[in-house]
Design a protein around this motif. Structure first.
Motif, short mmCIF file in Angstrom:
data_model
loop_
_atom_site.label_atom_id
_atom_site.label_comp_id
_atom_site.label_asym_id
_atom_site.label_seq_id
_atom_site.Cartn_x
_atom_site.Cartn_y
_atom_site.Cartn_z
N GLY A 1 0.82 -1.21 0.00
CA GLY A 1 0.00 0.00 0.00
C GLY A 1 0.85 1.26 0.00
N LEU A 2 1.97 1.24 0.73
CA LEU A 2 2.85 2.40 0.77
C LEU A 2 3.49 2.65 -0.59
CD1 LEU A 2 5.26 3.33 3.59
CD2 LEU A 2 6.20 3.13 1.30
N LEU B 1 -6.31 3.77 -4.86
CA LEU B 1 -7.41 3.07 -4.20
C LEU B 1 -6.98 1.70 -3.71
CD1 LEU B 1 -10.38 2.85 -3.41
CD2 LEU B 1 -10.88 2.06 -5.73
N LEU B 2 -6.23 0.97 -4.55
CA LEU B 2 -5.75 -0.35 -4.14
C LEU B 2 -4.80 -0.23 -2.96
CD1 LEU B 2 -5.51 -3.39 -4.58
CD2 LEU B 2 -3.71 -2.93 -6.27
N GLY B 3 -3.94 0.79 -3.00
CA GLY B 3 -3.03 1.01 -1.88
C GLY B 3 -3.77 1.31 -0.59
N CYS B 4 -4.87 2.07 -0.70
CA CYS B 4 -5.69 2.38 0.47
C CYS B 4 -6.29 1.11 1.06
CB CYS B 4 -6.79 3.37 0.07
SG CYS B 4 -7.97 3.74 1.39
N PHE C 1 0.30 9.12 3.14
CA PHE C 1 -1.04 8.59 2.93
C PHE C 1 -1.19 7.22 3.58
CE2 PHE C 1 -4.37 6.41 0.60
CZ PHE C 1 -5.35 7.38 0.51
N ALA C 2 -0.20 6.34 3.38
CA ALA C 2 -0.28 5.00 3.98
C ALA C 2 -0.29 5.09 5.51
CB ALA C 2 0.89 4.14 3.51
N SER C 3 0.50 6.00 6.06
CA SER C 3 0.51 6.17 7.51
C SER C 3 -0.82 6.69 8.02
CB SER C 3 1.63 7.15 7.91
OG SER C 3 2.88 6.68 7.49
N ALA C 4 -1.49 7.54 7.20
CA ALA C 4 -2.77 8.09 7.62
C ALA C 4 -3.86 7.01 7.66
CB ALA C 4 -3.19 9.20 6.66
#
Length: 393
Positions: free
Chosen positions: A101-102, A190-193, A109-112
């Protein structure tokens, strides 16, 4: 002087879990930046996760064997099962989901997205009766409000930009033309989220498992070494399913070796040990509520060295996160204070009853009427207890 020294020592002991978790979040923030740099360098992410747990096992196993050689409990099948599940949910699976995801989004964003961990942990902890909701008490309201504020701050930081603050140092370690190609694809974002959200669920599940394991297997270095060993076996298996070219497994004197060594020793070796200790002292919710601090640190570092833009939404979200963190810590502190205040009063009554028994059982040369003696001792006991209660009040 002695009383002041004792109060200072007690205050430092009370701050111990807080300081440990701050160190953990600094270590995790460094891992996020190094992960992004290693992914940008072309390193296979599954191989990176495998090396992380291999380094962690090699770092922790000698320490655990030496320090806890005399205090280590017996290794049962239940402990092995808990170690396997910890390695899966807190290690190989969660890290593989998160790092993918990162790579598809950004470090900030990934940390959020991972800031949903306190909410999920809170729900799981209440479900498994590891936390009391107690919404009628101020402590319960503070924990609930602080958790919601942390989530709200993370969402504000993620979805609202606002005015841009130019604090860049003009240092772009990512070579921004490669990073931009990843960020422009909304499908990848979106996939990373979704992958980061799956990692968040795994991490919350691991905190619950670790709580159970810490109660029966209190050797923290050994439990972390067991988790790392299980995680390394699983991560190597995942990596071999996707990447069988041995040239991808070679590590040189570059960012790949630095990322694998740092993440293994600091983010898994020491940090997971600290987490297990803090779970034992304060519970899983206390640990998970510190995750937003990592988001603030990653946002600052990302804007300085990764050329990630810092906006007004990031600042406002960070403020909400810090306030929410303080609210949860205040609520947990009140609960611990209430529990500690109830313990001395119980021991006080036990000591009083013991002293009353000694007085009542004093030898009596006149053995006339046993009923009179019994009633006299009961009256003395009630008077002594009443006077003790009046002193407590």
């Amino acid at each position: 002087m002695t009383m002041g020294t004792d109060q200072t020592c007690n205050a430092l002991l009370g701050l111990k879990p807080v300081l440990l978790m701050v160190v953990v979040q600094f270590a995790f923030a460094g891992v996020n930046v190094l992960y992004k740099l290693a992914a940008n360098d072309g390193m296979n992410l599954r191989i990176l996760v495998a090396y992380r747990f291999i380094f962690a096992t090699a770092f922790l196993l000698p320490i655990a064997l030496f320090i806890e050689r005399k205090s280590r409990p017996k290794l049962t099948w239940m402990v092995l099962l808990q170690g396997f599940l910890s390695g899966l949910f807190g290690g190989s699976l969660s890290q593989n989901l998160y790092i993918e995801g990162l790579a598809l989004t950004s470090a900030t964003f990934a940390s959020a997205i991972v800031q949903l961990t306190p909410a999920i942990t809170f729900i799981l902890a209440i479900t498994f009766r590891l936390e009391n909701l107690s919404l009628r008490s101020p402590a319960g309201k503070a924990k609930m409000l602080g958790t919601l504020m942390g989530i709200g701050g993370a969402m504000l930081l993620t979805f609202y930009k606002g005015v841009e603050f130019n604090i860049s140092t003009h240092v772009d370690l990512l070579h921004s033309h490669l990073a931009t190609s990843l960020h422009t694809d909304s499908g990848n974002r979106l996939l990373g989220c979704l992958l980061a959200l799956g990692s968040c669920l795994c991490y919350a599940t691991w905190l619950i498992i670790q709580t159970k394991m810490s109660a029966t297997y209190t050797c923290y270095y050994s439990s972390t070494a067991l988790m790392s060993a299980m995680g390394s076996i699983q991560a190597v298996g995942f990596a071999l399913c996707k990447e069988r070219e041995w040239s991808q497994w070679k590590l040189g004197w570059n960012i790949r070796l630095l990322t694998a060594a740092y993440s293994g020793t600091m983010a898994t070796g020491l940090s997971v040990t600290f987490i297990a200790l803090c779970i034992r002292m304060r519970g899983p919710l206390f640990v998970s509520v510190f995750n937003p601090l990592m988001l603030v640190l990653v946002a600052i570092v990302g804007s300085l060295v990764l050329d990630e833009k810092l906006h007004l939404g990031s600042v406002l979200g960070a403020v909400l996160i810090v306030i929410g963190l303080y609210a949860v810590l205040w609520g947990k502190g009140k609960e611990i204070e209430k529990m500690s205040n109830s313990v001395p009063s119980t021991s006080f009554h036990h000591q009083d009853s013991g002293s009353i028994d000694i007085v009542v059982m004093s030898p009596d040369n006149n053995k006339g009427n046993s009923n009179n003696t019994e009633s006299l001792s009961n009256n003395n006991a009630s008077k002594t207890t009443s006077s003790a209660l009046s002193m407590v009040r």
